[in-house]
Design an enzyme around this catalytic site. Structure first.
Site: not given
Lengths: 95, 494, 491
Positions: B76, B151, B175
């Site tokens: 990420k 997210s 997330s």
């Protein structure tokens, strides 16, 4: 709660975010809806409850007083917007 | 190869049936071909990745391989990686090339894994749909007009679309679990303090926790073994003896038998999670999954988490408050975006931050600034912290009666791109089932458990008591041995 | 109208740790810009603070030395504001739960009266970087080497009533932080900086007037002058019927005045909240006990001992405890003196020793710009000299000559004074026989002066003393000469 527009602008300035009047109005509407959600908290009595600032009730771990970092300013300043003579440059600070 | 488990890949690499370079090239090829329609990656850098792959091959040849040596991993873009753009999905950091590695990245590098690229995400991890990225929205491979969840949407999608075997993510209010559920993969948020936050760009420090994405619980265990562990550079990192998170995958619980591998397990189902807001398709998939756990020998009891409804309101005070302060460092002075034109210092700050941050980030900074400001602190911030304790106590009480809590991850399956962008409150309510675990610091995971309307995946939420990751993974593994939801591949990505 | 001045002082003492309070970068002063600013100090994305045990240890030591309470649990909080020398956009400090609460500083004013100043609290925080305003194409340069240097902010109650009291307090505090070795006290380098909160009120009033805060006073002289100016300014405004605005002011030493720091258009709203990156700081009883055991004898205790056991005046005792090095030196002189004079009058010896340490030695050190721990004359050597004054081997006048020779290193060893007296033949003539014959000669040679004296002109006596000293090259024992002269001239 209804957040007046001058409060929105005050907060935006405190957060150093430029907002136009139109933006402030749009944000005002959003914030008012969000605060209506947030204020659901008021439904519960929390008197006598200890606030919880961290995910676990632990205490901080301390480090030994040792120097373990050297000069890396060239690598760090390679990504800086404006530098000179090893200094970060910013618009003149007026005291 | 794209559906192989980490164990199978490691075996293939060890037997030289495939090289790390071939594996990496294969992933890069798939990204090149398939990611245009998904936007899961912000940065790929084949040169860097292949250099690491060659080093991994040398290590394998030398006989020093570990379980992740040569395995491509997608990080990420919230984890900084030395020499890689580390953008956090923001214009503010669009040009920021990190001079250092996050602890998580360092761990994977040390294990010989290959950085495959940096994945797309909601800007500064603020969002539940991966639509707020400066680099455009992530699309769901099950239906590209749907959101991927957020997210960590890019990481979830990279795994779901078989662009990467595994990925990393972070979870502040759901997330990891939420995009895992909406994209049909497995994701685990460990106990707060298990994975170092050093080099993980902060959103809300007291809630943020890194964790893995994979296609199976068994793979998650392998990843967590690498990611977890003490780091002196994060003072909230827990000093605990290293543990093998795979140790309970096959080990039956006390009271288990061959036919009933979950015998003796008490599964708590919170009645509050099956209320009006839950879509019926999600409810039925989750209920079926709970029935499956029962078939595997678990007993199911009803538990109560009475303050569940307050988790969203309190979270949307605490997280923005911390974020408003954490994001003050983005001022255009030392790195990152600086507005091209300004009148003076204050104007430089205001324009830099107005232009460098997107609408959702600015909204949360404003909320956070307001709730901490003079005269409002007690009514909002302190109140939210007290409610946080009530929510944590709910779990303490529940875990006196059960070993694990099971329920939905999200109220609905993946919604249409753009559907909730203009309504922040509706967007925030997506996190209703996931936030409480962050507030309490508990480990929680999402695993695929079926499909809802229009063939979109549904996740099963498992929340454990502190440090019960190995057990959660064991329960999930036994579920996955009995079902094949996790093995389904979205059409066009097989 | 009579006005009363009310002063409270906030002091920022840089703690003498090797590394910074939340990072492992060096705190050494004077490095090239930004070469001691690590990733944590420049607030790169993703970095985290880890507190330095050494800084906490020093805060505990301070708390114990002022009799304050050490909080078993204190909290690091963020103080949020934007400024280019504050890389994170917030300063990590302590707000609601500081590590030290309460305590007192006892100081002695120049007139010898004692003054007790209560402390509100002392808390840990990080220093900011520096803004360099010299012209970089109209821009300001930012050096973050200082960012993250540990500070102990020591806050007093508004207990001081004059600039003189404020300076006495600041000096005592300065001596204390150096004494317990938590701060190097270097004011030029900014290691010890004071902010003064000044207000005035009608004498007898028990309500506080509106205060102004004068920032960053980095010398005792500036502290005194800034307060004096500020008090005059406020009284003038009030006497003209005006009103004092609460504001922050800066002292300009060149103009010897304070001026308003054009504060931002908005009121400060620092949005303090507990730092979510830092769990509460726990200080266990065992840690406090260990620090207590390791504390040296503190200046106030030493001062009391000097007064009670050695009979020094309060002011002399305060001067000698102005620094730990001076006090240690004085202690070493008196201890050596006691060994040299078994059964002697320790109190009288101490008085002489105090005069020498504060007088001749301090003067010489001052001229040579030396600290006392680098004194060329050791405490043992000075004790050896004082012992010879006290046993009448040399006079006070000759002693100064011996001291100069000691200073110049003309002899070495603990008994260097004796070697010099010996080598230079400075031993006082106390042999009455020898002195009598010298004096007989003088009387015989000066019949006119003898007649004058005997005629009632007593001043002529001094002439004979002078002649006798001259004849003995200053070595004649003045008391013996005087006694012999009196006897012979009377005859």
């Amino acid at each position: 709660m209804s957040l007046p527009i001058d409060q929105v602008k005050r907060i935006a300035h405190l957060a150093r975010i430029a907002v136009t009047d139109a933006e402030a109005e749009a944000v005002q509407a959003d914030l008012n809806r969000i605060f209506a959600l947030i204020e659901e908290m008021n439904a519960v009595d929390t008197s006598g409850i200890e606030p919880m600032a961290h995910a676990r009730d632990l205490t901080v771990r301390l480090r030994a007083d040792e120097v373990r970092e050297g000069d890396q300013h060239e690598a760090f300043q390679a990504v800086a917007p404006q530098v000179e003579a090893g200094l970060y440059l910013v618009p003149k600070v007026i005291e | 190869m794209i559906n192989a488990s980490l164990k199978e890949l490691a075996d293939a690499l060890a037997a030289r049936r495939v090289s790390a370079v071939e594996l990496t090239e294969h992933c890069i090829e798939r990204i090149g071909r398939l990611d245009k329609g998904l936007n899961a990656f912000i940065t790929v850098d084949p040169g860097r990745s292949l250099e690491q792959a060659r080093a991994a091959d040398a290590r394998i040849a030398a006989g020093h391989a570990g379980p992740l040596t040569g395995i491509p991993v997608a990080h990420k873009d919230i984890f900084v990686a030395k020499g890689w753009p580390s953008t956090c999905g923001s214009r503010m950091l669009a040009s920021f090339v990190s001079p250092y590695d996050a602890h998580v990245v360092e761990r994977f590098n040390d294990a010989g894994a290959v950085v495959l690229g940096k994945t797309n995400m909601d800007e500064f991890a603020m969002g539940s749909s991966s639509e707020t990225s400066w680099f455009g929205p992530v699309r769901n491979p099950w239906n590209v007009d749907r959101v991927a969840g957020g997210s960590s949407g890019g990481s979830a999608v990279a795994v779901a679309a078989r662009l990467a075997p595994v990925a990393t993510g972070t979870d502040t209010g759901g997330s990891i679990r939420q995009p895992a559920a909406l994209s049909g993969v497995c994701g685990l948020k460990p106990t707060y303090g298990t994975v170092s936050r050093y080099g993980m760009i902060a959103f809300a420090s007291s809630l943020d926790q890194g964790g893995p994405f994979a296609r199976s619980a068994a793979d998650l265990a392998v990843l967590l073994n690498v990611m977890a562990g003490f780091d002196a550079r994060d003072s909230t990192s827990l000093e605990r003896a290293p543990e093998d998170y795979a140790r309970e995958l096959e080990r039956p619980l006390p009271g288990a038998s061959a036919g009933k591998p979950l015998g003796g397990l008490r599964v708590g189902v919170p009645s509050e999670y099956f209320s009006a807001g839950l879509a019926s398709d999600v409810a039925s998939a989750v209920e079926s999954a709970i029935d499956e756990l029962k078939k595997l020998g678990a007993s199911v009891i009803e538990v109560h988490l009475p303050n569940t409804g307050l988790s969203v309101p309190s979270y949307y005070v605490i997280a923005p408050a911390e974020a408003s302060s954490n994001l003050s460092r983005y001022d255009g002075v030392r790195y990152g975006y600086r507005a091209p034109e300004y009148d003076d210092l204050v104007d430089m700050y205001c324009k830099t931050r107005a232009q460098g941050f997107g609408a959702e980030v600015k909204r949360r900074i404003l909320i956070g600034t307001y709730v901490l400001s003079h005269g409002y602190y007690d009514a909002y911030y302190l109140k939210a912290q007290k409610i946080r304790r009530l929510i944590a106590r709910d779990f303490t009480d529940a875990f006196r009666q059960c070993d694990v809590i099971a329920g939905p991850v999200t109220p609905t399956v993946a919604f249409a791109l753009g559907a909730k962008v203009s309504d922040p409150v509706q967007m925030y309510l997506n996190d209703i089932y996931t936030i409480a675990a962050n507030l309490a610091g508990l480990p929680a995971m999402s695993i695929p458990c079926g499909f809802g309307s229009e063939g979109l995946p549904v996740g099963l939420h498992l929340v454990g008591d502190y440090f019960t990751e190995a057990r959660l993974l064991g329960i999930a593994h036994q579920f996955q041995k009995a079902t094949d939801w996790h093995a389904r591949v979205p059409a066009g990505y097989a | 109208m009579e006005w009363e001045t009310v002063i409270g002082i906030e002091t920022h003492a840089q703690l003498s740790t090797r590394s910074k309070i939340f990072s492992a970068a060096s705190t050494a002063f004077g490095a090239a810009p930004n070469t001691q600013a690590c990733a944590v100090d420049i607030a790169l994305p993703g970095v985290l603070p880890v507190p330095n045990r050494g800084a906490v240890e020093r805060a505990i030591r301070f708390g114990l030395s002022v009799g304050g309470a050490i909080a078993a649990r204190s909290v690091f909080a963020r103080k949020n504001y934007f400024y280019p020398d504050l890389p994170k956009g917030y300063q990590i400090s302590q707000f609601e739960a500081p590590i030290v609460q309460g305590g007192t500083i006892q100081t002695v004013l120049p007139d010898g009266t004692e003054k007790t100043v209560r402390l509100t609290r002392a808390h840990l925080e990080e220093d900011a970087g520096k803004s360099l305003h010299e012209d970089f194409h109209g821009m300001t340069g930012i050096d973050l080497n200082r960012a993250g240097t540990p500070l102990l902010e020591i806050v007093s109650e508004p207990d001081m009533r004059s600039a003189g009291e404020a300076v006495a307090y600041a000096r005592t505090l300065h001596a204390l932080v150096r004494w317990i070795d938590i701060c190097d006290g270097n004011m030029q380098e900014g290691s010890f900086r004071c902010d003064a909160n000044v207000s005035v009120r009608p004498a007898g009033s028990d309500r506080l007037g509106t205060r102004c805060e004068i920032k960053n006073l980095n010398s005792f002289r500036f502290l005194e002058r800034a307060i004096d100016f500020e008090v005059r300014r406020q009284i003038e405004i009030l006497e003209d019927g005006g009103r004092i605005d609460q504001e922050t002011r800066l002292y300009d030493p060149d103009r010897d005045e304070t001026r308003s720091l054009r504060s931002k258009e908005e009121a400060h709203d620092y949005r303090y909240f507990p730092d979510p990156d830092l769990l509460p700081l726990e200080v266990k009883d065992e840690w406090v006990a260990a620090e207590r055991a390791a504390l040296p004898e503190l200046p106030a205790a030493k001062r009391d001992r000097f007064v009670c056991e050695l009979g020094l005046t309060a002011y002399d005792a305060a001067t000698l405890t102005g620094s730990r090095e001076t006090a240690d030196y004085f202690d070493a002189v008196t201890a050596a003196l006691v060994l040299r004079e078994p059964g002697g009058d320790a109190r009288a010896g101490a008085k002489t020793a105090a005069n020498w340490v504060m007088g001749e030695l301090a003067g010489a050190l001052n001229r040579a710009e030396l600290e006392i721990d680098r004194s060329p004359v050791s405490a043992q050597q000075l004790a050896g000299l004082i012992a010879r004054i006290r046993d009448n081997t040399i006079s006070g006048k000759i002693a100064k000559e011996v001291f100069d020779a000691l200073w110049a290193g003309e002899a070495s060893g603990d008994d260097a004074a004796d070697s010099i007296i010996q080598a230079k033949g400075l031993r006082q003539i106390t042999d009455t026989g020898a002195l009598e014959s010298i004096i007989d000669g003088i009387i015989a040679a000066n019949p006119a002066q003898v007649a004058e004296f005997r005629g009632g002109r007593e001043k002529a006596f001094n002439f004979f003393v002078g002649q006798a000293m001259k004849a003995t090259k200053g070595k004649g024992n003045p008391a013996a000469i005087s006694e012999i002269l009196k006897r012979k001239l009377a005859g």
